[in-house]
Motif scaffolding. Sequence first.
Motif: not given
Length: 569
Positions: A311-313, A321-336, A515-519
């Motif tokens: 829901f945060a996303y 800034h907000r999108l990057r924060g949500v992406i970081d928090e999501s991957l960290a929380a669920f990945g954790g 925003l830029a990232f490599v996947n």
Amino acid sequence: MIDVAPRTDGSAPHPSPVQEHGWWRDAVVYQVYPRSFADGDGDGTGDLPGIAARMESLAELGVDAVWLSPFYPSPQRDGGYDVSDYCDVDPMFGTLADFDRVVEAAHTHGVRVIVDLVPNHCSSDHAMFRAAVAAAPGSRERGHFHFRDGRGDAGEHPPNDWQSHFGGPAWTRVTETDGSPGQWYLHLFDPSQPDFNWEDDDVRAYFDRVLDFWLARGVDGFRVDVAHALVKAPGLPDWGGRPDGASSPGFPGEDAPMFDQPGVHVVFERWRERLESWGPDRILCAEANVAPLERAAKWVRPHEMHQAFNFAYLHAPWDAHRLRGVIDESLAAFGGVGAPSTWVLSNHDVTRHATRFGLVDGAHVDLGHGIRAGTPLDPELGERRARAAAALMTALPGAVYVYQGEELGLPEVLDIPDDARRDPYFLRSGGTVVGRDGCRVPIPWESDAPAYGFNATGRSWLPQPEKWSRYARDVQRADETSTLALYTHALATRKSLALGSGSLVWVRTDDPAVLAFVNGEVLVVANLSDHPVAIGTDEVLLESVPSAVHDGRLAPDAVAWFRASSDAV
């Protein structure tokens, strides 16, 4: 400037969420709202035969699974989320044989089937609740729900101060069989939706049988409605905060006594064990609207749910800034906890993102509230940002949910006449809350057909806009620059390059609105600014709009995928 050989920005990379086999970990799931997807018999209401007939189109889009919103027998006071029989099909949608044909059609096309399950509450027409009302206070039947004596000298006040999501008290008083004012029952939503008591063994055993019934018919999983509400705090204490349990001044969401109680995880550990007895590929997805993301991640710990909605996303604004924060928090929380994140932009409860992203003042739209006609809106900007958001979302590692019609770029329908609206948010608020009807209008298939191909008769349970021809699937299928073409290309590329099972490493940019990232093999650049930005890259794999990349620059409100160089990070 984004270099052709980009450099990490120094932040820690997010490793792949895929730590074990499981189709759901990188799946693309398409939500079907049955009333509004396709109507096989022409009565104006979508149905199961219509879904089966259109399954090939979903396979062409490239989805891995279809999630069906409720199709059970129901008085339809809340769009089918008031269930009167969990083991049958409402005649308005067809029969159990029709459901079996949907499963067969889906599986034939390599698409799995997830069904909505609504365990927090049922319809007041459900046989168990009718038996409870007819029984005496303190009876076994009343123990299946939350019946309580009222407060006050004559029990004339509700047992506590909880409020319904749809407005007004979360309690309704019954009349006993002798005609006297009786006990009160709890309903976090409409009075026609009494909450089950999940401390009751009969309720747990009943839903075990419901799970088995649908698993035996070949379903691949369950999306669990209001999963966080099943267990309430002991004693049902007063709560002066928001009805939806979100944090407000003086009332942090983690203290809400009707949501996210420890006992709810015991329920879903039991369900996980039951699903695994049917095979390793049956899944549970939680609609658990809790914050912060660390709380949501508890739902997908080993031996509980497989997925939980992000829901945060979903509620993140169009802001780098907000999108990057949500992406970081999501991957960290669920990945954790060893789980994949999910990503979603729209569903049947929120204003469509093609409209949300076009709001001139960027205002937040509360869940379920909708917006009115006349709200300052830039439709072209909303459509452009919606396409960019889709390109960004489908490049992220994890699972993606797509709501029917978003692949066509459908906006919210804002001008539904009041006398045509059906949502209890609108009805119970006396029209002060617009509600969710605008995202539930039947979708267009053929530009020149009656009801845009929704059926052959032209009937529609909610009115369709007069100028929806350009969104019709047949028009977009023939246009390689359409939103449908973008989604189809993005999902195919996502699958061929295994982006869903990939990883994410942020790349340095010179503009805070970029925003830029490599996947894996892909460099993704999202320009959320109002000006073009320089891009020093070569091979373009995908553009959110035609010519988004031109003369070495990426247009504003656009996303592009590039082939990442071998020394990208």
